[in-house]
Enzyme design. Structure first.
Site, PDB file in Angstrom:
ATOM      1  N   HIS A 163      32.488 -15.980 -16.863  1.00 41.81           N
ATOM      2  CA  HIS A 163      31.955 -14.785 -16.177  1.00 41.81           C
ATOM      3  C   HIS A 163      30.429 -14.766 -16.182  1.00 41.81           C
ATOM      4  O   HIS A 163      29.828 -13.695 -16.173  1.00 41.81           O
ATOM      5  CB  HIS A 163      32.475 -13.487 -16.814  1.00 41.81           C
ATOM      6  N   SER A 284       5.526 -25.061  -2.954  1.00 42.94           N
ATOM      7  CA  SER A 284       5.442 -23.964  -1.994  1.00 42.94           C
ATOM      8  C   SER A 284       4.106 -24.047  -1.264  1.00 42.94           C
ATOM      9  O   SER A 284       3.099 -24.453  -1.830  1.00 42.94           O
ATOM     10  CB  SER A 284       5.545 -22.637  -2.754  1.00 42.94           C
ATOM     11  N   LYS A 290       4.678 -23.262  -7.781  1.00 39.60           N
ATOM     12  CA  LYS A 290       6.118 -23.472  -7.574  1.00 39.60           C
ATOM     13  C   LYS A 290       6.536 -24.946  -7.597  1.00 39.60           C
ATOM     14  O   LYS A 290       5.891 -25.801  -7.025  1.00 39.60           O
ATOM     15  CB  LYS A 290       6.554 -22.890  -6.226  1.00 39.60           C
ATOM     16  N   GLU A 297      19.451 -27.228  -3.782  1.00 38.15           N
ATOM     17  CA  GLU A 297      19.751 -26.147  -2.828  1.00 38.15           C
ATOM     18  C   GLU A 297      20.364 -26.701  -1.547  1.00 38.15           C
ATOM     19  O   GLU A 297      21.290 -26.110  -0.976  1.00 38.15           O
ATOM     20  CB  GLU A 297      18.475 -25.371  -2.493  1.00 38.15           C
TER      21      GLU A 297
END
Ligand code: ARG
Length: 465
Positions: A163, A284, A290, A297
């Site tokens: 969970h 970025s 970043k 992804e």
């Protein structure tokens, strides 16, 4: 152009008195994607011609000429010295017409006892068989990348989650091997699918077979097919093998997607478990600090298309009447796309897994948070004769004391614990703390260090490491 009618010549044009509408020609072509099967088409045609010679439909010289020219056509295609045109619709027509251009009437004999319906099924099966073999190699490489980490990460205890809540402590390699097991099932599914792919329909012709004395077992043998499909109507309409392959690829993509999701989170500042290799990240354009996990992804994101391709094939084949229908031409693009996507994802996943660094200190600094050893304490009580339900209640009360006072279970005093349950003695501290909880494990398949060691060694052996 055919000289007698002035309409463009088509292999099937005899009965036609009108030329094909140019818009229809563009709409219905498949050469723009089925040219990918040129090698399989030519391999299949040579096998078919060899069989025709075996049974006396072609002479030995005719077969030799056909084999020579088909081989030359394949070389031209590979070199890029072969012109495609939508007027010839698909790869089958291109190869055959190039052959006829060279050999005239001998070339016109190649399509004896064959239809594009059994031909396309054969080409596609050969292509998928090759694709399965390629995926198996890549899946094994990724398994090796995970197994290859196990010795180096052996002593690192990490939280396992259920969970998305901290559940129990496990050895890091226990997590790595969880992925290896999933990938193994992917390989087994592909191997099983391969059996049905590796059945030949060649010789089923359009849908009813042929009155010519062909020998289908010969073509099966020449092409390495393990079985000969027994019903020509079934062959003409069957795409189960492609749907099944699409599912197998979707399942691989789903496994990769779940792993990518885990590692995306585990490389955040919040988790701080993993440092991903920068070679698989990007920055970025506006936030200089970043380092984004784009590869992971995209592996997760591209899974959507792979699942969509499975859906396309299911819907494509739903409610199709027997036997071949032109709808079936739509089967190739989803398969090619899924394959390209899954192949690229697997090829990137392996070096990414191998190059990622586990942030031991950061993991260790928080491993005692979340009372991961609560189940270990409960089982200690069970071994001391406390019924499971009662032990669960006792540990729940002790965790509550820990939560209210900001302490781990190992930080509670013996008196505090005995006040809740007098079955506790000083030995309890051998079972508290994440590392002790792992060490206390016993069952087959658990995270017990000797179990994990046994599994690592077994995988090394299986994967030739
Ligand atoms: N281009 C077709 C396909 O991919 C080849 C089979 C055509 N068969 C036919 N009867 N028109 O399915």
């Amino acid at each position: 152009m055919s000289e007698s009618t002035g309409k463009p010549a088509k292999a099937w044009g005899g009965v036609f008195t009108e030329a094909t509408d140019a818009r229809m020609e563009k709409f219905s072509e498949s050469i723009s994607f089925d040219s990918r099967m040129h090698e399989q088409d030519i391999r299949g045609s040579i096998a078919h011609a060899r069989m025709l010679a075996d049974v006396g439909i072609l002479t030995a010289d005719e077969f030799a000429a056909i084999e020579r020219e088909l081989t030359a056509i394949e070389e031209r295609i590979v070199k890029g010295d072969f012109e495609y045109s939508i007027s010839k619709e698909d790869i089958h027509m291109h190869v055959e017409s190039a052959l006829i251009e060279k050999l005239g009437d001998v070339g016109r004999k190649l399509h004896t006892a064959r239809s594009r319906n059994d031909q396309v099924s054969t080409d596609f099966r050969l292509w998928i068989r090759d694709a399965i073999d390629r995926l198996d190699v890549l899946l094994a490489d990724l398994q090796r990348a995970f197994v290859g980490r196990c010795d180096g990460d052996f002593d690192v205890v990490v939280p396992a989650y259920t969970h998305t809540q901290r559940a129990q402590p496990v050895l890091a390699p226990h997590i790595w091997l969880a992925y290896v097991e999933k990938l193994q099932r992917d390989r087994e599914r592909l191997a099983d699918c391969r059996k049905r792919v590796n059945t030949t329909g060649l010789g089923a012709a359009a849908c009813a077979g042929t009155s010519l004395p062909i020998d289908r077992t010969k073509t099966a043998e020449y092409l390495g097919f393990e079985a000969v499909a027994a019903n020509s109507v079934d062959v003409s309409s069957d795409r189960d093998f492609a749907v099944e392959f699409a599912f197998d690829m979707a399942q691989i993509a789903i496994h990769l997607s779940g792993w990518a999701e885990d590692w995306i989170w585990h490389s955040t500042v919040e988790f701080d478990f993993l440092k991903l290799p920068q070679t698989f990240c990007t920055g970025s354009s506006i936030m200089p600090q970043k380092v984004n996990p784009d590869t992971l992804e995209l592996i997760r994101g591209k899974t959507a298309r792979v699942i969509g391709n499975l859906q396309s094939l299911l819907v494509l084949t739903k409610g199709l009447p027997l036997a071949y229908n032109r709808d079936l031409q739509e089967d190739k693009e989803p398969i090619f796309d899924s394959f390209d996507t899954v192949e690229a994802s697997l090829a990137l996943a392996a070096p990414l897994v191998a190059g990622t660094v586990l942030k031991r200190e950061s993991i260790a600094a928080r491993i005692e948070r979340g009372h991961l050893d609560a189940t270990s304490l409960m089982e200690y009580l069970i071994r001391r004769g406390v019924p499971q339900r009662s032990a669960h209640g006792v540990v729940g009360r002790l965790v509550r004391i820990g939560l209210d006072s900001g302490r781990a279970l190992a930080e509670l005093s013996l008196d505090e614990m005995r006040a809740v349950c007098d079955a506790v003695d000083e030995e309890v501290y051998n079972y508290l703390g994440a590392a002790n909880a792992v060490k206390a494990m016993k069952s087959y398949g658990s995270t017990a260090p000797d179990q994990v060691r046994f599994q690592i060694d077994a995988w090394k052996e299986r994967l030739g490491l």
